[in-house]
Design a protein around this motif. Structure first.
Motif, PDB file in Angstrom:
ATOM      1  N   UNK A 145       0.776  -1.021   0.163  1.00 53.37           N
ATOM      2  CA  UNK A 145       0.257   0.155   0.048  1.00 53.37           C
ATOM      3  C   UNK A 145       0.519   1.146  -0.041  1.00 53.37           C
ATOM      4  N   UNK A 146       2.105   1.574  -0.329  1.00 52.51           N
ATOM      5  CA  UNK A 146       3.235   2.491  -0.010  1.00 52.51           C
ATOM      6  C   UNK A 146       2.966   3.362  -1.223  1.00 52.51           C
ATOM      7  N   UNK A 147       2.784   2.732  -2.458  1.00 54.48           N
ATOM      8  CA  UNK A 147       2.092   3.014  -3.688  1.00 54.48           C
ATOM      9  C   UNK A 147       1.223   2.485  -4.718  1.00 54.48           C
ATOM     10  N   UNK A 148       0.527   3.079  -5.153  1.00 56.82           N
ATOM     11  CA  UNK A 148      -0.649   1.835  -6.041  1.00 56.82           C
ATOM     12  C   UNK A 148      -0.158   1.014  -7.424  1.00 56.82           C
ATOM     13  N   UNK A 149       0.997   2.217  -8.323  1.00 60.53           N
ATOM     14  CA  UNK A 149       0.756   2.093  -9.709  1.00 60.53           C
ATOM     15  C   UNK A 149       2.780   2.337  -9.530  1.00 60.53           C
ATOM     16  N   UNK A 150       3.454   1.030 -10.770  1.00 60.03           N
ATOM     17  CA  UNK A 150       4.784   1.761 -10.709  1.00 60.03           C
ATOM     18  C   UNK A 150       4.736   1.611 -12.281  1.00 60.03           C
ATOM     19  N   UNK A 151       6.432   2.359 -12.974  1.00 61.27           N
ATOM     20  CA  UNK A 151       5.516   2.284 -13.815  1.00 61.27           C
ATOM     21  C   UNK A 151       8.040   2.586 -14.325  1.00 61.27           C
ATOM     22  N   UNK A 152       8.251   3.046 -15.212  1.00 58.82           N
ATOM     23  CA  UNK A 152       9.515   2.736 -15.574  1.00 58.82           C
ATOM     24  C   UNK A 152       9.801   4.029 -16.816  1.00 58.82           C
ATOM     25  N   UNK A 153      11.336   4.334 -16.857  1.00 59.54           N
ATOM     26  CA  UNK A 153      11.764   5.376 -17.401  1.00 59.54           C
ATOM     27  C   UNK A 153      12.734   5.239 -18.212  1.00 59.54           C
ATOM     28  N   UNK A 154      12.805   5.863 -19.384  1.00 60.69           N
ATOM     29  CA  UNK A 154      13.996   5.801 -20.401  1.00 60.69           C
ATOM     30  C   UNK A 154      14.775   4.398 -21.038  1.00 60.69           C
ATOM     31  N   UNK A 155      13.505   3.536 -21.217  1.00 56.77           N
ATOM     32  CA  UNK A 155      13.637   2.258 -21.282  1.00 56.77           C
ATOM     33  C   UNK A 155      12.836   1.458 -22.343  1.00 56.77           C
ATOM     34  N   UNK A 156      13.168   0.272 -23.061  1.00 58.18           N
ATOM     35  CA  UNK A 156      12.586  -0.459 -24.115  1.00 58.18           C
ATOM     36  C   UNK A 156      11.535  -0.898 -24.536  1.00 58.18           C
ATOM     37  N   UNK A 157      11.607  -1.348 -25.621  1.00 60.17           N
ATOM     38  CA  UNK A 157      10.390  -2.448 -25.013  1.00 60.17           C
ATOM     39  C   UNK A 157      10.625  -3.578 -24.439  1.00 60.17           C
ATOM     40  N   UNK A 158      12.146  -4.633 -24.644  1.00 59.13           N
ATOM     41  CA  UNK A 158      12.532  -5.195 -24.329  1.00 59.13           C
ATOM     42  C   UNK A 158      12.092  -5.403 -22.567  1.00 59.13           C
ATOM     43  N   UNK A 159      12.566  -4.244 -21.744  1.00 61.63           N
ATOM     44  CA  UNK A 159      12.744  -4.050 -20.719  1.00 61.63           C
ATOM     45  C   UNK A 159      10.875  -3.913 -19.355  1.00 61.63           C
ATOM     46  N   UNK A 160      10.601  -3.796 -21.077  1.00 59.39           N
ATOM     47  CA  UNK A 160       8.733  -2.659 -20.583  1.00 59.39           C
ATOM     48  C   UNK A 160       8.235  -4.330 -20.718  1.00 59.39           C
ATOM     49  N   UNK A 161       8.228  -5.211 -21.031  1.00 58.45           N
ATOM     50  CA  UNK A 161       8.206  -6.381 -21.638  1.00 58.45           C
ATOM     51  C   UNK A 161       8.048  -6.694 -20.602  1.00 58.45           C
ATOM     52  N   UNK A 162       9.707  -7.616 -20.018  1.00 57.22           N
ATOM     53  CA  UNK A 162       9.527  -7.696 -19.084  1.00 57.22           C
ATOM     54  C   UNK A 162       9.467  -7.669 -18.135  1.00 57.22           C
ATOM     55  N   UNK A 163       9.148  -6.807 -17.106  1.00 54.75           N
ATOM     56  CA  UNK A 163       8.891  -6.193 -16.604  1.00 54.75           C
ATOM     57  C   UNK A 163       7.010  -6.277 -16.479  1.00 54.75           C
ATOM     58  N   UNK A 164       6.352  -6.298 -17.480  1.00 51.71           N
ATOM     59  CA  UNK A 164       5.304  -5.850 -16.920  1.00 51.71           C
ATOM     60  C   UNK A 164       4.831  -7.709 -16.729  1.00 51.71           C
ATOM     61  N   UNK A 165       5.341  -8.655 -17.379  1.00 54.65           N
ATOM     62  CA  UNK A 165       5.017 -10.211 -16.961  1.00 54.65           C
ATOM     63  C   UNK A 165       5.388 -10.436 -15.981  1.00 54.65           C
ATOM     64  N   UNK A 166       6.465  -9.877 -15.195  1.00 53.77           N
ATOM     65  CA  UNK A 166       6.214  -9.842 -13.219  1.00 53.77           C
ATOM     66  C   UNK A 166       4.781  -9.405 -12.500  1.00 53.77           C
TER      67      UNK A 166
END
Length: 340
Positions: A145-166
């Protein structure tokens, strides 16, 4: 004109937010703190309810100013901050380990005077830590409950998809403007596909698409544009100025300023795109906010696309050191600029 709000996670915000970097950081000496607080208050008063800051901005001072100026109005705005890129003993650090992320969050919560951050970004990729591990720490913070959502900054598609799976990513932030078109290579469409908000920082080209500086060589010594952004260098800047001719003509046709045109163009690239221009000026804040009401025709967008074709920009987006700190995609011609 009614402005249609845009989604981040399950929240709806005004489509034009406020980037809070340059009130304490980056483009010369820090702003006067009374003026900075007045700017933040004015933002809420006009309905700008998406504020974006980071641990590193002013070595924590940007977060503190938001807490001091707006703490009593916390329910009125959507608050984003960032970790990984931080500081220790007034020195920049890069640490994406889960324990470091959680410690950074606790410190940010105190500075921001809140018990929850709406959107918490991994500010930069840490090459020593797999993005999956950092994303796992963010998932823990969401469960706590310390954050509601998380995001990425200055990363490419590969890291976006890998993080999104977690754990589903709510937003990806990257530089995007008429002058910087790199997100169009992959992440803009990947965000659309995955239901991820795309947050466009520097949508007015670090001032180039607002009030272009007459002489960048006169920038203050602490202005990052002197060392980190080669397009402002003596050898490149004059070659970029002709790009503004079409922008000025289309802005006149649309009945708006060039800065508003640039923001409206970014918004026209998808209803998942949220620009977050930064400023120290209340006048510019109000001007930027009003850009949400500017409607460009498909012909105007196409005209701007062509005039600002990526290969027409003179000089790379980042210096070699700046480019090494991100994993955003590059166009082929940019790779040769960086020796790739």
């Amino acid at each position: 004109m009614t402005v249609e709000r845009r989604r981040i996670g399950d929240r709806q915000v005004h489509p034009v937010g406020l980037g809070c970097m340059n009130i304490m950081h980056s483009y010369g000496p820090p702003a006067d703190e009374h003026e900075a607080k007045a700017l933040l208050v004015r933002a809420l008063d006009i309905g700008c309810d998406f504020l974006d800051t980071a641990t590193i901005y002013g070595l924590g001072r940007s977060e503190e100013l938001i807490g001091e100026a707006l703490g009593k109005r916390r329910q009125e705005y959507f608050l984003a901050s960032k970790c990984v890129l931080g500081f220790r003993e007034k020195q920049r650090t890069l640490d994406g380990r889960p324990e470091a992320i959680k410690a950074a969050c606790e410190a940010s919560l105190k500075r921001l005077r809140t018990d929850v951050i709406d959107l918490y970004y991994l500010h930069r990729p840490d090459p020593k830590v797999p993005v999956e591990e950092s994303a796992g720490a963010m998932a823990d913070l969401i469960r706590e409950g310390k954050i509601r959502f998380y995001g990425l900054s200055e990363m490419g598609e590969d890291q976006l998809r890998r993080a999104h799976k977690v754990h589903p990513v709510a937003a990806l932030q990257s530089e995007y403007s008429l002058w910087v078109r790199n997100p169009e290579i992959a992440v803009l469409e990947a965000c659309r596909e995955l239901g991820v908000a795309f947050v466009a920082f520097s949508p007015v080209g670090r001032g180039f698409l607002a009030d272009p500086p007459a002489d960048p060589s006169a920038f203050h010594d602490t202005d990052m544009r002197k060392v980190l952004f080669p397009r402002f260098s003596d050898e490149n800047y004059a070659g970029n100025l002709p790009l503004l001719e079409t922008a000025r003509a289309v802005a006149r046709e649309a009945g708006c300023s060039v800065a508003q045109l640039a923001i409206a163009w970014a918004m026209a690239k998808g209803d998942h795109v949220l620009p977050i221009p930064g400023t120290r000026s209340i006048r510019h804040l109000e001007e930027n906010h009003a850009a949400a009401g500017v409607r460009l025709t498909a012909e105007q967008v196409s005209q701007l696309d062509a005039a600002f074709a990526p290969e027409r920009a003179v000089g790379p987006r980042y210096s070699a050191a700046g480019q090494a700190s991100v994993t955003t995609e590059m166009f082929d011609f940019e790779k040769s600029q960086h020796g790739g």
